[in-house]
Design an enzyme around this catalytic site. Structure first.
Site, PDB file in Angstrom:
ATOM      1  N   CYS A  17       0.735  -1.294  -0.506  1.00  0.00           N
ATOM      2  CA  CYS A  17       0.242  -0.191   0.015  1.00  0.00           C
ATOM      3  C   CYS A  17       0.793   1.096  -0.432  1.00  0.00           C
ATOM      4  CB  CYS A  17      -1.373  -0.034   1.385  1.00  0.00           C
ATOM      5  SG  CYS A  17      -2.424  -0.943   0.906  1.00  0.00           S
ATOM      6  N   ASP A  48      10.301  -6.555  -8.461  1.00  0.00           N
ATOM      7  CA  ASP A  48      10.820  -7.323  -7.462  1.00  0.00           C
ATOM      8  C   ASP A  48      12.072  -6.796  -6.521  1.00  0.00           C
ATOM      9  OD1 ASP A  48       9.593  -9.947  -5.649  1.00  0.00           O
ATOM     10  OD2 ASP A  48      11.382  -9.922  -5.484  1.00  0.00           O
ATOM     11  N   HIS A  66      -6.277  -3.703  -1.628  1.00  0.00           N
ATOM     12  CA  HIS A  66      -6.040  -3.961  -0.071  1.00  0.00           C
ATOM     13  C   HIS A  66      -6.392  -5.296   0.187  1.00  0.00           C
ATOM     14  CE1 HIS A  66      -2.931  -4.902   2.962  1.00  0.00           C
ATOM     15  NE2 HIS A  66      -3.867  -5.427   3.718  1.00  0.00           N
ATOM     16  N   HIS A 105      -0.688  -8.664   1.195  1.00  0.00           N
ATOM     17  CA  HIS A 105      -1.156  -7.597   0.197  1.00  0.00           C
ATOM     18  C   HIS A 105      -1.199  -8.096  -1.199  1.00  0.00           C
ATOM     19  CE1 HIS A 105      -2.001  -3.604  -1.999  1.00  0.00           C
ATOM     20  NE2 HIS A 105      -2.927  -4.389  -2.521  1.00  0.00           N
ATOM     21  N   HIS A 129      -0.889 -10.547  -5.062  1.00  0.00           N
ATOM     22  CA  HIS A 129       0.030 -10.223  -5.218  1.00  0.00           C
ATOM     23  C   HIS A 129       0.693 -10.871  -6.317  1.00  0.00           C
ATOM     24  CE1 HIS A 129       2.782 -11.278  -2.140  1.00  0.00           C
ATOM     25  NE2 HIS A 129       3.434 -11.725  -3.042  1.00  0.00           N
TER      26      HIS A 129
END
Ligand code: AMP
Length: 113
Positions: A7, A30, A46, A97, A99
Site C-alpha cells: 500500500c 521485485d 488491499h 497484500h 500480488h
C-alpha cells in the site's frame, strides 16, 4: 492500509521500480528477483489472500489478469513466463497484500519448485 508495504508503494511513500500502472494495479520489479525478470502485479485494493477477496476486488484481479499478457510482452517475455500467487505462510507469503509474481526471461524448466 496502515503498515502494508505494498500500500505504501502504491501511495508512492516507498519507491519502486515501476513497470506499469493504471487505476487497478501497479506492476514493479521485485527487490529480490528469483528469475532474470521478476515483477509483482499488485491490485491497488488491499486484501491479503483470495479467501478475503470480495466481488469488486475479484473484478479488479480479473482486470489485472487481462492486462498481464501485454505487460509480459512489453517486458520481453515472448517465450513464456510463470505466474505465482502465494497464499498464506505455508506457501511462503511474506507480504499480506495479494500480488501476482511474474517470472521469466530465462528457461525455468518444468519443475514448479
Ligand atoms: P510473497 O513472498 O509472495 O509474499 O512475495 C513478496 C515479494 O515482495 C518478495 O518476492 C519480495 O522480494 C518482494 N518485496 C518485498 N518488499 C519489496 C519492495 N520494497 N520492493 C519490491 N519488492 C519487494
Amino acid at each position: 492500509m496502515e503498515n502494508c508495504i505494498f500500500c505504501k508503494i502504491i501511495a508512492g511513500e516507498i519507491p519502486s521500480n515501476k513497470v506499469y500502472e493504471d487505476d487497478d494495479m501497479l506492476v514493479f520489479r521485485d527487490i529480490n528477483p528469483q528469475a532474470k525478470v521478476h515483477c509483482l502485479c499488485v491490485p491497488k485494493s488491499h486484501f491479503a489472500t483470495l479467501a478475503e477477496m470480495d466481488e469488486k476486488q475479484a473484478e479488479q484481479v480479473k482486470r489485472c489478469l487481462v492486462k498481464i499478457p501485454g505487460i509480459a510482452k512489453a517486458l520481453g517475455l515472448e517465450n513464456g513466463y510463470r505466474l505465482i500467487v502465494n497464499q498464506g505462510r505455508d506457501a511462503g507469503q511474506t507480504v499480506f497484500h495479494l500480488h501476482i509474481h511474474i517470472l521469466g526471461g530465462e528457461n525455468m524448466g518444468e519443475k514448479l519448485l
